[in-house]
Design an enzyme around this catalytic site. Structure first.
Site, PDB file in Angstrom:
ATOM      1  CG  ASP A 137       9.525   9.445   0.946  1.00 52.31           C
ATOM      2  OD1 ASP A 137      10.635   9.522   1.490  1.00 52.31           O
ATOM      3  OD2 ASP A 137       8.622  10.269   1.131  1.00 52.31           O
TER       4      ASP A 137
ATOM      5  CG  ASP B 102      14.049  12.797   4.538  1.00 54.55           C
ATOM      6  OD1 ASP B 102      13.790  13.865   3.959  1.00 54.55           O
ATOM      7  OD2 ASP B 102      13.233  11.880   4.656  1.00 54.55           O
TER       8      ASP B 102
END
Length: 542
Positions: A434, A355
């Site tokens: 997420d 990420d």
């Protein structure tokens, strides 16, 4: 669906482990006035880059300038400036032929106040590497071809414009909605995974209940090696999407439709099975099928099909996408199984690095200076095309000018000022990753609670840690006014909290390696009615 077939939608969902809300004040109002009596006026939407230019926040403070239509010329050379000049004008040009920053440089040399670039599809603010155009200071904004055509038809040729960008509100309710969706989904998904684990434990103690034993096959167990391979697949998919977006985006949409329809069915079927009434069945190839489940499958397929057809309808399609997305996340959290805390640390740690790399590091690698992750999530590169890693302008529309990857929870913001009545509805976005990535850890904590009879202490504490991580993400988002990779805050919060709980309870070794029941698919086991044993370790029925 077998393990190999589950990996593709799972990898697609986990590609985006970050929060990317629409940056405030990218939208602005173009207040156009004609020369009729009474003086007609109309508001239109334009997109600009607030980091490049500052606009007044009210119409009263905006400066009135005349609009000059130069769409018949490319404005790529000083010779393209008309003899009458463009001094103190807002110049309107078409997209293409040369870079819009080059057009702005020519317009600035001619004395123009602003450059309005007309395009068939305006979904993005001006962006790119300005290192070669550091001398360009005038306002650059994008306006849709449809709006410009309406402006000419409604107000005539003699038009004056005022441009302003209303201030955003101090409180953004979309953060609360996203917070509730995210925390509820990981909590429910983790709890559901624990309930399946509880049923599997009970099935192990009951040698006569063969059907319940098969429930363990619902899991797709990730070993540490599988986790590493999975993350590599995510990286490869990210790079492929970056260079072949306008083709692969349709593949992703198709995968999402199929996987989300199946996930919605699994979620609703679990609820319907709890309802005792309406259990009429029909026979088909020697098997009995409940009629209500047939109707349910039709409803789920129809929901995904309606979203697929109207996915670019900004006013309401986001509701269907969120419903399908929540079901998709729930089903993956319930289905994907991390066998121990070691696998959790490897998966969450690698995806955190993934990420951060694609959000913060790739701008130093790409030639246009933009983040690969942000470009893919914002999609579809506006009306730009990829050419050997360069972001270049194209006179022709790409094949997928409106398409965005359906891997996010979208919550539109309130129409709180006039810009929202004329612009595309701004949204706050939370990537499926997420939710799913920390959700897998929470699901493991819940299963570990079930196996050890620890009164849900791991499950509750990790869920609270996830909520704290989301709040921390929002705080940094507000302070920095820039989209944040949420895993940067969620992963440390959840992993550290789970580790502290295990250490305080003196269960770290067992928590790290996992209960032997987790690896039952790879071990021989023996049972008896009074003292069930799995691989030599006693299991206490819950």
């Amino acid at each position: 669906m077998g393990p190999q077939r589950r990996l593709l939608p799972a990898a697609a969902a986990l590609l985006w482990g970050f929060l990317l809300p629409l940056t405030a004040a990218q939208e602005a109002v173009l207040h156009a006035s004609g020369n009729g009596t009474p003086l007609p006026s109309k508001d239109y939407c334009m997109l600009y880059n607030p980091h490049w230019t500052t606009l007044p926040s009210t119409l009263e403070n905006a400066t009135s300038v005349s609009l000059m239509n130069l769409t018949s010329t490319p404005l790529c050379n000083l010779s393209d400036i008309p003899p009458d000049g463009i001094n103190n004008k807002a110049v309107v040009v078409h997209w293409g032929t040369c870079h819009f920053l080059e057009k702005a440089r020519i317009a600035q040399k001619g004395g123009a106040e602003a450059l309005l670039v007309v395009n068939n599809s305006v979904l993005f603010p001006p962006s790119g590497n300005r290192s070669e155009f550091h001398d360009v200071k005038i306002l650059i904004a994008f306006v849709s071809q449809k709006d410009f055509k309406d402006m000419n038809q409604t107000l005539g040729n003699n038009i004056t414009v005022k441009m302003y960008s209303p201030s955003s509100p101090s409180f953004d309710y979309t953060m609360v909605v996203i917070f509730v969706i995210a925390v509820s989904t990981v909590a429910l998904g983790g709890y559901w995974s624990g309930q399946i684990e509880l049923e599997n434990l009970k099935a192990v103690t009951n040698t006569e209940d063969r059907e319940m034993k098969k429930k363990k096959e619902e899991y797709l167990t990730f070993s540490p090696l599988t986790v590493i391979i999975f993350v590599v697949i995510c990286c490869v998919m990210m790079v492929l999407l970056y260079f072949f977006y306008k083709w692969l985006v349709y593949v992703m949409i198709a995968i999402f439709c199929i996987a989300s329809a199946m996930s919605l069915y699994n979620c609703l079927a679990a609820l319907i099975h709890k309802i005792p009434c309406g259990q009429c069945t029909i026979a088909c190839r020697g098997k009995s099928i409940e009629v209500r489940l047939i109707f349910l499958s039709g409803l789920c397929i129809a929901t995904a099909a309606v979203w697929a057809v109207f996915r670019n309808e900004d006013r309401w399609a986001w509701i269907l996408q969120d419903i399908l997305g929540i079901a998709f996340c729930l089903n993956l959290i319930k289905t994907l199984k991390l066998p121990n805390f070691k696998s959790c640390v490897i998966l969450l740690g690698l995806l955190l690095l993934y990420d951060v790399f694609f959000v913060f590091i790739t701008p130093f690698i790409t030639k246009n200076g933009e983040s690969i992750m942000v470009e893919l999530a914002a999609g579809p590169f506006g009306n730009n095309e990829k050419n050997d890693g360069n972001l270049v302008e194209a006179t022709a529309q790409p094949s997928a000018p409106h398409e965005k990857l359906p891997v996010v929870i979208r919550v539109p913001k309130l129409i709180y000022f006039s810009v929202m009545s004329v612009c595309l509805m701004p949204v706050s976005i939370l990537g499926f990753g997420d939710i799913i990535v920390p959700g897998l850890l929470i699901a493991y904590c819940r299963r570990f609670d079930v196996q050890t009879g620890s009164s849900s202490i791991y499950y509750v504490s990790s869920t609270i840690a996830y909520a704290v991580g989301m709040i921390l993400t929002f705080v940094v988002l507000v302070l920095m006014k820039k989209g944040q990779p949420a895993l940067l805050y969620l992963v440390p919060c959840t992993l550290i909290t789970a580790s502290i709980v295990a250490w305080r309870r003196r269960e770290m070794k067992k928590f790290w390696k996992g209960n032997s029941y987790q690896m039952m698919d790879h071990l021989d086991y023996a049972t008896n009615e009074e003292n069930p044993v799995i691989a030599g370790e006693q299991i206490v029925p819950q």
